[in-house]
Design a protein around this motif. Structure first.
Motif, mmCIF file in Angstrom:
data_model
loop_
_atom_site.group_PDB
_atom_site.id
_atom_site.type_symbol
_atom_site.label_atom_id
_atom_site.label_comp_id
_atom_site.label_asym_id
_atom_site.label_seq_id
_atom_site.Cartn_x
_atom_site.Cartn_y
_atom_site.Cartn_z
ATOM 1 N N ARG A 164 0.839 -1.207 0.000
ATOM 2 C CA ARG A 164 0.000 0.000 0.000
ATOM 3 C C ARG A 164 0.873 1.256 0.000
ATOM 4 N N THR A 195 0.925 3.860 1.960
ATOM 5 C CA THR A 195 0.458 4.448 3.213
ATOM 6 C C THR A 195 1.593 4.521 4.232
ATOM 7 N N CYS A 213 0.458 5.128 7.958
ATOM 8 C CA CYS A 213 -0.823 4.509 8.329
ATOM 9 C C CYS A 213 -0.836 4.105 9.801
ATOM 10 N N SER A 214 -1.980 4.427 10.472
ATOM 11 C CA SER A 214 -2.121 3.966 11.849
ATOM 12 C C SER A 214 -3.204 2.898 11.957
ATOM 13 N N GLY A 215 -3.747 2.477 10.807
ATOM 14 C CA GLY A 215 -4.669 1.350 10.826
ATOM 15 C C GLY A 215 -6.063 1.671 11.329
ATOM 16 N N CYS A 216 -6.586 2.839 10.930
ATOM 17 C CA CYS A 216 -7.931 3.196 11.418
ATOM 18 C C CYS A 216 -9.027 2.648 10.508
ATOM 19 N N GLY A 217 -8.648 2.160 9.330
ATOM 20 C CA GLY A 217 -9.629 1.537 8.435
ATOM 21 C C GLY A 217 -10.605 2.502 7.792
ATOM 22 N N ARG A 218 -10.226 3.778 7.644
ATOM 23 C CA ARG A 218 -11.175 4.750 7.105
ATOM 24 C C ARG A 218 -10.711 5.354 5.772
ATOM 25 N N CYS A 219 -9.954 4.587 5.004
ATOM 26 C CA CYS A 219 -9.410 5.139 3.744
ATOM 27 C C CYS A 219 -10.500 5.685 2.820
ATOM 28 N N CYS A 229 -8.120 9.841 4.231
ATOM 29 C CA CYS A 229 -7.355 9.489 5.436
ATOM 30 C C CYS A 229 -7.360 10.628 6.458
ATOM 31 N N PRO A 230 -7.850 10.370 7.681
ATOM 32 C CA PRO A 230 -7.897 11.433 8.691
ATOM 33 C C PRO A 230 -6.541 11.756 9.299
ATOM 34 N N HIS A 231 -5.552 10.893 9.053
ATOM 35 C CA HIS A 231 -4.269 11.057 9.738
ATOM 36 C C HIS A 231 -3.135 11.446 8.800
ATOM 37 N N LYS A 242 -2.027 8.239 4.317
ATOM 38 C CA LYS A 242 -2.043 7.731 2.932
ATOM 39 C C LYS A 242 -1.382 8.747 2.008
ATOM 40 N N ALA A 280 -5.578 -1.803 8.746
ATOM 41 C CA ALA A 280 -5.581 -1.236 7.392
ATOM 42 C C ALA A 280 -6.936 -1.515 6.731
ATOM 43 N N THR A 281 -7.354 -0.618 5.854
ATOM 44 C CA THR A 281 -8.698 -0.765 5.268
ATOM 45 C C THR A 281 -8.856 -2.100 4.537
HETATM 46 S S1 SF4 Z 1 -7.320 6.064 6.559
HETATM 47 FE FE1 SF4 Z 1 -6.254 4.337 5.631
HETATM 48 S S2 SF4 Z 1 -4.141 5.038 5.372
HETATM 49 FE FE2 SF4 Z 1 -5.126 6.460 6.776
HETATM 50 S S3 SF4 Z 1 -4.564 5.705 8.822
HETATM 51 FE FE3 SF4 Z 1 -6.584 4.853 8.290
HETATM 52 S S4 SF4 Z 1 -6.158 2.841 7.310
HETATM 53 FE FE4 SF4 Z 1 -4.240 4.004 7.360
#
Ligand code: SF4
Ligand SMILES: Cc1cc2nc3c(=O)[nH]c(=O)nc-3n(C[C@H](O)[C@H](O)[C@H](O)COP(=O)(O)OP(=O)(O)OC[C@H]3O[C@@H](n4cnc5c(N)ncnc54)[C@H](O)[C@@H]3O)c2cc1C
Length: 506
Positions: free
Chosen positions: A173, A175, A178-184, A188-190, A193, A298-299
């Motif tokens: 990926r 990324t 990436c902190s693994g929030c699963g919101r791609c 990406c809120p962080h 990506k 990860a998403t």
């Molecule tokens: S939005 Fe995607 S790339 Fe960004 S931290 Fe979450 S899983 Fe990782």
């Protein structure tokens, strides 16, 4: 620090050597390449900056997805969403960031398919193609998903595939943070990506490109693009015209042919808009023994490629409540299933489709996309569902497997799912999903080796529509590579200075 893009208001009138329409995976690389070659470039993008990040999926659908996320095939079987991003960064803003290299065998096919416009094919120098791809991957900061970032769903898929001895790997990926929030899919809120708004577009601006957001191109003639200035919800706030010696459409595999057909510039029965592939995905759910499948990560962090020679791969897939509610479960059983939602795993089977659809412009502001799944692909979908079921039954001791079809289908054993034949399924029963439209203005059929339209050389099409056929994998890295190669050639034709593959070391 002032932003690197402008959001014009009122009336905009500009002039440039080249205008690029669309700032996604391809448009960003086109603008970068042409600007680095010393050409005066304006890039127009309908959407806005991801710094105005949507908070909810509903807001994201309205603001950062094409056509409010309701873009679908029409009068087709199956009817399916054809999802795309909208904003500075295009679909890379909302994609899952999976990265695949173009398979060498696919590149050979592309050369055969494009040999009519270039001896040996448009990518005949395969060494150069993969050298560009290396650079694209470095610039996009592609790397494998570490085990620590695998979600619960990724982990169960990995264990299941390993138990069966199937070929699998953690997804590569783009990324790096990436902190693994699963919101791609929500942008990406962080900042984890590396979508093309992070490095590629700012590099294009540093090289001299001017980027305008909130500019929806509606009118097109050779030498002139025009349209509406719009707000984030797509409402008109003003107008613009940009005169340019050359126009590059990088609006994606749906919008690029749509703009050309709407402008009446191409033969309605010609090659522009034909050959559309979508790589449909079908979800296979499963109720697993007590596991925290929902643990974040990860998403889509895991891939099974055991059946890639049969043109299919499996990627972990986010489970939506609607998928579960659609299953043929009622009363106490449904209540129990919903209470155990954290045990429901999901894999998405993606096929390299042989069926071909078509884009014919728009009606009432909506793209006219037709796409019927042919017999060979229907058989392949049947195999995808059965292999997905095997993954969960035999690899993970599922108590049932749920096939996400209209009306749903529950299998209590592998034998039950195996008894299903392609004749039991009809395209109308499928709940298919597509976010990888490709090949609707292909090099070799509609355009030449620099993306210039064969019948209208003042306009180029360089984006996912340019691929001669589909990658059979998530396509963003291939789209970027093709965009870089075609625009290097275009830059030279337009009098730009010759460039090394990437002007500055990454
Ligand atoms: S939005 Fe995607 S790339 Fe960004 S931290 Fe979450 S899983 Fe990782
Ligand atoms: C939800 C989702 C998940 C995906 N996941 C992956 C993944 O994990 N890995 C992967 O490899 N690929 C993934 N993809 C696909 C990948 O992102 C695309 O193949 C790629 O971005 C296509 O590049 P493009 O430049 O052709 O179009 P896009 O990146 O879609 O860019 C087109 C741009 O043009 C703009 N535009 C369109 N019409 C106009 C107009 N009239 N005027 C001005 N601007 C216009 C759009 O707003 C958009 O910003 C995903 C796509 C989506 C939507």
């Amino acid at each position: 620090m002032s932003p690197w893009w402008t959001e014009p208001t009122g009336t905009l009138q500009e002039r440039a050597q080249v205008v690029v329409v669309g700032s996604g995976a391809a448009g960003s690389f086109v603008a970068l390449t042409l600007a680095e070659a010393g050409l005066d470039v304006i890039l127009l993008e309908e959407g806005f900056s991801p710094t105005r990040r949507p908070a909810t999926m509903r807001e994201a659908m309205q603001r950062v997805y094409a056509e409010g996320s309701f873009r679908t095939t029409m009068a087709s079987a199956p009817m399916m969403p054809v999802v795309g991003g909208r904003g500075l960064g295009g679909s890379t803003l909302v994609n899952s960031a999976l990265c695949f290299r173009t398979p060498p065998a696919t590149l050979d096919e592309w050369n055969e398919l494009s040999a009519a416009v270039s001896p040996g094919g448009v990518f005949a120098d395969t060494g150069a193609y993969f050298a560009v791809q290396d650079q694209v991957e470095t610039l996009m900061r592609v790397g494998p998903t570490p085990d620590a970032l695998l979600s619960g769903n990724d982990k169960v898929q990995k264990q299941a595939a390993r138990k069966l001895g199937w070929s699998e790997f953690n997804a590569r990926r783009n990324t790096p943070g990436c902190s693994g929030c699963g919101r791609c899919h929500l942008v990406c809120p962080h900042g984890g990506k590396n979508s093309v708004d992070r490095e590629v577009l700012p590099r294009a601006v540093a090289a001299g490109a001017r980027v305008f957001a909130g500019c929806r191109v509606e009118g097109l003639k050779e030498g002139l693009v025009s349209g509406s200035l719009v707000d984030e919800l797509g409402r008109t706030t003003g107008s613009f015209t940009v005169r340019a010696e050359h126009i590059v459409l990088s609006a994606g595999a749906i919008s690029t042919p749509r703009i050309l057909h709407d402008a009446g510039l191409v033969d309605p029965d010609g090659e522009v808009g034909r050959g559309l592939c979508v790589q449909p995905v079908h979800s296979i759910l499963a109720m697993l023994p007590d596991t925290q499948v929902f643990a974040p990560g990860a998403t889509q962090g895991h891939v099974v490629d055991e059946f890639v020679d049969d043109k299919m791969i499996f990627e972990t897939n986010p489970t939506l409540p609607a998928m579960v509610v659609n299953l043929p479960l009622v009363g106490r059983e449904l209540t129990e299933v919903l209470a155990n939602g954290h045990r429901i795993a999901n894999t998405g089977g993606l096929i390299r489709d042989e069926s071909r659809g078509r884009v014919r412009g728009s009606f009432n502001g909506v793209a006219r996309i037709s796409y019927d799944l042919g017999e060979a692909d229907m058989k392949r979908v049947c195999r995808v569902l059965q292999r997905g079921a095997r993954l969960w039954f035999e690899g993970a001791d599922a108590s049932w497997v749920g096939l996400v079809l209209h009306g749903g289908r529950l299998g209590r054993s592998m034998a039950e799912v195996e008894a299903m034949t392609p004749q039991d399924l009809s395209p109308h029963k499928l709940i298919s999903y597509a976010s990888h439209p490709q090949a609707s203005c292909s090099v070799g059929r509609a355009t030449d080796g620099a993306g210039q339209l064969l019948d209208l050389p003042g306009i180029s099409c360089i984006d996912a529509s340019s691929l001669p056929n589909n990658v059979g994998r998530n396509p963003q890295i291939s789209v970027m590579t093709v965009a870089r190669i075609l625009s290097l050639r275009l830059a030279e034709r337009l009098g730009g200075r010759p460039l090394p593959l990437l002007a500055e070391p990454v």
